[in-house]
Structures are given as C-alpha cells and as structure tokens.
Design a protein around this motif. Structure first.
Motif, mmCIF file in Angstrom:
data_model
loop_
_atom_site.group_PDB
_atom_site.id
_atom_site.type_symbol
_atom_site.label_atom_id
_atom_site.label_comp_id
_atom_site.label_asym_id
_atom_site.label_seq_id
_atom_site.Cartn_x
_atom_site.Cartn_y
_atom_site.Cartn_z
ATOM 1 N N LEU A 241 9.060 2.909 -0.132
ATOM 2 C CA LEU A 241 7.670 2.446 -0.004
ATOM 3 C C LEU A 241 6.981 3.195 1.132
ATOM 4 N N LYS A 242 5.690 3.416 0.985
ATOM 5 C CA LYS A 242 4.941 4.143 2.007
ATOM 6 C C LYS A 242 4.454 3.225 3.118
ATOM 7 N N ASN A 243 4.093 2.003 2.784
ATOM 8 C CA ASN A 243 3.526 1.069 3.749
ATOM 9 C C ASN A 243 4.640 0.376 4.545
ATOM 10 N N SER A 244 4.588 0.490 5.869
ATOM 11 C CA SER A 244 5.651 -0.081 6.704
ATOM 12 C C SER A 244 5.656 -1.615 6.664
ATOM 13 N N GLU B 270 4.942 -3.448 4.074
ATOM 14 C CA GLU B 270 5.596 -3.787 2.816
ATOM 15 C C GLU B 270 7.115 -3.618 2.938
ATOM 16 N N LYS B 271 7.540 -2.541 3.590
ATOM 17 C CA LYS B 271 8.974 -2.313 3.801
ATOM 18 C C LYS B 271 9.583 -3.440 4.617
ATOM 19 N N ASN B 272 8.938 -3.734 5.742
ATOM 20 C CA ASN B 272 9.454 -4.781 6.632
ATOM 21 C C ASN B 272 9.512 -6.134 5.926
ATOM 22 N N LEU B 273 8.475 -6.435 5.173
ATOM 23 C CA LEU B 273 8.418 -7.712 4.470
ATOM 24 C C LEU B 273 9.539 -7.823 3.430
ATOM 25 N N ILE C 42 0.818 -12.745 4.465
ATOM 26 C CA ILE C 42 2.167 -12.284 4.089
ATOM 27 C C ILE C 42 2.308 -12.291 2.565
ATOM 28 N N HIS C 43 1.774 -13.317 1.930
ATOM 29 C CA HIS C 43 1.831 -13.382 0.462
ATOM 30 C C HIS C 43 1.016 -12.254 -0.174
ATOM 31 N N ARG C 44 -0.094 -11.898 0.436
ATOM 32 C CA ARG C 44 -0.894 -10.762 -0.077
ATOM 33 C C ARG C 44 -0.108 -9.457 0.042
ATOM 34 N N ILE C 45 0.513 -9.263 1.205
ATOM 35 C CA ILE C 45 1.326 -8.051 1.410
ATOM 36 C C ILE C 45 2.479 -8.037 0.406
ATOM 37 N N HIS C 46 3.078 -9.191 0.184
ATOM 38 C CA HIS C 46 4.190 -9.295 -0.763
ATOM 39 C C HIS C 46 3.750 -8.900 -2.174
ATOM 40 N N LYS C 47 2.604 -9.389 -2.583
ATOM 41 C CA LYS C 47 2.092 -9.057 -3.918
ATOM 42 C C LYS C 47 1.914 -7.551 -4.053
ATOM 43 N N LYS C 48 1.332 -6.944 -3.039
ATOM 44 C CA LYS C 48 1.106 -5.492 -3.056
ATOM 45 C C LYS C 48 2.449 -4.743 -3.028
ATOM 46 N N ALA C 49 3.393 -5.252 -2.230
ATOM 47 C CA ALA C 49 4.713 -4.615 -2.146
ATOM 48 C C ALA C 49 5.418 -4.649 -3.498
ATOM 49 N N LEU C 50 5.297 -5.774 -4.206
ATOM 50 C CA LEU C 50 5.912 -5.867 -5.535
ATOM 51 C C LEU C 50 5.292 -4.863 -6.510
#
Length: 137
Positions: A90-93, A95-98, A123-131
C-alpha cells in the motif's frame, strides 16, 4: 472470499489456537488424578497393577492437541508474514498502519484510534479506503 474475510483469517486462527490451548489445559488437568505406585524399603504398596490403557489414551490425546497447536501456530506465522508483505505494498502509511494494527496485531478500533491519533469514525474511513486499495497476492 472477499478482502475482509481474507484479512480476518489471522484472527480466526488465533481464536482456534486459544481454544486448543484451553482443551490442552483441560486434558493435562485430567492427568493430575493419576495415582502412582508407592515404594517403601520393606514392601510394595498400591495393590494390584491397574490397566494403563486409559492413561496412555489421555497422553496420546495431549500429544495430538499439542501437535495441532504447533501446526496452527506455523500456519498463523506464515499467514501473518505474507499479510505484512501484502500490506506493505500500500502507498498510504495510515492505511498500512491501520491494516497491520487491525489484522496482524488484532487491536480494537479504539486502540487503533489512539495509536494513530484519529477518531474512531475517521479510522473507519481510512479502513474503507485501505480495503479498496488492498490487493492480495
């Protein structure tokens, strides 16, 4: 299997290991009731020898459960190693950390929120994007 189910495999393996460890504890505690033959200088105490088939079966079951735990632990470590490699793509840190915090360390949303210094909602928004950005091997 969707991405979320794939990511939750580690958690499920940890739960299975925990359950097996509890089973092992129970089996081992059942061995505490085994009576030993007592020897003295003058005579052998304890009466006639008893059939030890039951004890052997219990010990075999303990060994079987111990081997299952070892197998599941190896499976968990292999899964986590592969998952970390996938997450690192993943590019976004954030998202990686989460994803690492949630699916490798199995932290709660509240713990991740404190760790990353964001609200639980964010955190839930970041999670959605990370998925959305997460790709399995």
């Amino acid at each position: 299997m969707n991405k979320k189910e794939y990511l939750k495999q580690g958690y499920k393996l940890k739960q299975e290991i925990k359950s097996l460890e509890q089973t092992l504890e129970e089996l081992e505690s059942n061995l505490d009731n085994v009576k030993a033959i007592q020897y003295s200088k003058d005579k052998l105490e304890g009466g006639p020898l008893q059939d030890d088939t039951n004890i052997i079966e219990k010990i075999d079951k303990i060994i079987e459960v111990e081997n299952l735990i070892k197998d599941r632990l190896l499976e968990l470590k292999t899964f986590q190693a592969n998952l970390i490699l996938e997450i690192l793509k993943l590019k976004n840190s954030n998202e990686k950390n989460l994803l690492q915090a949630r699916y490798v360390m199995n932290l709660t949303w509240e713990e991740i929120s404190k760790k990353l210094n964001y609200s639980v909602m964010h955190i839930h928004r970041i999670h959605k994007k990370a998925l959305e950005n997460f790709e399995t091997l």
